[in-house]
Design an enzyme around this catalytic site. Structure first.
Site, PDB file in Angstrom:
ATOM      1  N   LYS A   1       3.953  -4.011   3.117  1.00 54.70           N
ATOM      2  CA  LYS A   1       2.515  -3.901   3.421  1.00 54.70           C
ATOM      3  C   LYS A   1       2.267  -4.001   4.919  1.00 54.70           C
ATOM      4  O   LYS A   1       1.485  -3.241   5.470  1.00 54.70           O
ATOM      5  CB  LYS A   1       1.732  -4.995   2.682  1.00 54.70           C
ATOM      6  CG  LYS A   1       1.644  -4.729   1.191  1.00 54.70           C
ATOM      7  CD  LYS A   1       0.722  -5.711   0.500  1.00 54.70           C
ATOM      8  CE  LYS A   1       0.700  -5.457  -0.993  1.00 54.70           C
ATOM      9  NZ  LYS A   1       0.190  -6.580  -1.751  1.00 54.70           N
TER      10      LYS A   1
ATOM     11  N   LYS B   1       7.306   2.542  -9.017  1.00 54.92           N
ATOM     12  CA  LYS B   1       6.641   1.622  -9.935  1.00 54.92           C
ATOM     13  C   LYS B   1       5.192   2.069 -10.163  1.00 54.92           C
ATOM     14  O   LYS B   1       4.551   2.526  -9.222  1.00 54.92           O
ATOM     15  CB  LYS B   1       6.674   0.240  -9.262  1.00 54.92           C
ATOM     16  CG  LYS B   1       6.120  -0.879 -10.045  1.00 54.92           C
ATOM     17  CD  LYS B   1       5.988  -2.132  -9.187  1.00 54.92           C
ATOM     18  CE  LYS B   1       4.742  -2.087  -8.324  1.00 54.92           C
ATOM     19  NZ  LYS B   1       4.319  -3.363  -7.770  1.00 54.92           N
TER      20      LYS B   1
ATOM     21  N   LYS C   1      -1.585   0.818  -8.845  1.00 58.65           N
ATOM     22  CA  LYS C   1      -2.900   1.370  -8.512  1.00 58.65           C
ATOM     23  C   LYS C   1      -2.879   2.013  -7.122  1.00 58.65           C
ATOM     24  O   LYS C   1      -3.423   3.093  -6.927  1.00 58.65           O
ATOM     25  CB  LYS C   1      -3.913   0.217  -8.564  1.00 58.65           C
ATOM     26  CG  LYS C   1      -5.323   0.606  -8.284  1.00 58.65           C
ATOM     27  CD  LYS C   1      -5.979   1.277  -9.484  1.00 58.65           C
ATOM     28  CE  LYS C   1      -7.394   1.674  -9.154  1.00 58.65           C
ATOM     29  NZ  LYS C   1      -7.751   3.030  -9.360  1.00 58.65           N
TER      30      LYS C   1
END
Ligand code: TYM
Length: 328
Positions: free
Chosen positions: A112, A192, A195
């Site tokens: 991230k 994976k 969202k």
């Protein structure tokens, strides 16, 4: 008996990855482990950029979806993390024991933060707050998907370090409870289901919407023609059969696929039937809860009261062991 705790971010709708990797297991475990505790971790959800109105709607939506998916407030406590301030207090205490290097090495932090210009310190502290979530209830078993295993390792280290430093066998070392569906891949078969990658099927989607997504979904890349025998073990659609279809159907589908002649569309239609069977009641319960929002609010209020009582007791003891109680 083992205490179960788990959490989920309100970062979008509940999708079949969350559901099969974790939430379905939460529902199962609430029957075998009275007093399970489940939390919508809204303080975790603000470690990236976000819109306040969207967050508000998602907190509500996630609580509702968890109840619709089968979390039962008469068996388990369901609450919003920000309703129990002790989570952040314990998290602060844990930051004083956590080596910076351990946090910088976390895969999710590296992924991230590499996309950010300015990295919020809260993103680095994310797993410390997660350790606090779990250890506040002295939980020893945490039903999660595979992507949370590294965070749980840090929670175990934290428990171990705290126990050693304050010379108390106080915190258990929490272990992950994984299922055979611990890592659901997205419909592109590349990564994976998540969202943020836009490769999900949400629990509330209609039968038509689900079909529109599974129809073009990736299967065994070596199966180009109907006459090519497929390899169920490498096919992402077969992985979903394992979650949604009966044992008999799985055997049938695997036989048909590996002997050729049966198209991937046939196989996907059978999958759709299994998904509709499992997801329709969830969608219905979700609609009922839309009509009766007080049921969601009451469940969250009861859950927070239960959580605050346990958390308050832990914090009283922890402050004492750490020399933060009476003035000498
Ligand atoms: P989150 O919100 O990303 O996901 C919630 C749960 O769903 C699982 N999951 C999956 N399982 C299988 N396949 C997938 N594609 C998939 N996508 C998501 C996750 O493993 C997780 O169990 N950091 C946590 C939230 C958290 C937490 C906690 C969890 C905060 N505090 C304390 C357990 C205990 C997270 O972001 O999960």
């Amino acid at each position: 008996m083992a205490r179960i705790f788990s959490g989920i971010q309100p970062s979008g709708e509940l999708h079949i990855g969350n559901y099969l990797g974790a939430v379905k297991n939460w529902v199962r475990l609430q029957d075998t482990h009275p007093g399970a505790i489940y939390c919508v971790v809204d303080y975790h959800a603000i470690t990236g950029t976000y819109d306040t109105a969207v967050l508000r709607a998602r907190r509500w939506g996630m609580a509702k979806s968890l109840l619709a998916a089968g979390v039962d407030p008469s068996k388990a406590a369901l609450f919003m993390q920000s309703d129990v301030p002790a989570h952040t207090e314990l998290s602060w205490l844990f930051t004083t024991l956590t080596p910076l290097g351990d946090l910088e090495r976390q895969t999710q932090f590296k992924d991230k933060s590499s996309k950010m210009e300015s990295i919020p310190a809260g993103l680095l502290m994310y797993p410390v707050l997660q350790a606090a979530d779990i250890l506040l209830y002295r939980a020893d078993s945490v039903p999660v998907g595979e992507d949370q295993v590294q965070h749980l390792e840090l929670a175990r280290d934290t428990a171990r370090k705290w126990n050693a430093k304050f010379d108390q066998p106080y915190f258990p070392e929490p272990k992950p409870l994984l299922t055979p569906t611990r890592r659901i891949m997205g419909l592109d078969g590349q990564a994976k289901m998540s969202k943020s990658l836009g490769n999900t099927i949400a629990l509330h989607e209609t039968d038509e919407e689900i079909w529109a997504k599974i129809r073009p979904a990736v299967t065994d890349p070596q199966r180009v023609r109907k006459s090519d025998p497929g390899r169920p073990e490498v096919c992402n659609i077969f992985q979903l059969h394992k979650a949604f279809s009966s044992d008999e159907t799985q055997t049938h589908v695997a036989q048909q696929c590996s002997t050729a002649g049966w198209g991937c569309m046939d196989c996907k239609k059978v999958l759709l039937e299994g998904m509709v069977l499992e997801l329709t009641p969830i969608r219905r319960r979700s609609e009922e809860l839309d009509a009766e929002p007080a049921r969601v609010l009451d469940a969250l209020a009861d859950g927070a009261a239960t959580a605050r009582a346990i958390a308050g007791e832990t914090m009283r003891e922890v402050r004492g062991y750490m020399g933060l109680d009476v003035l000498a």
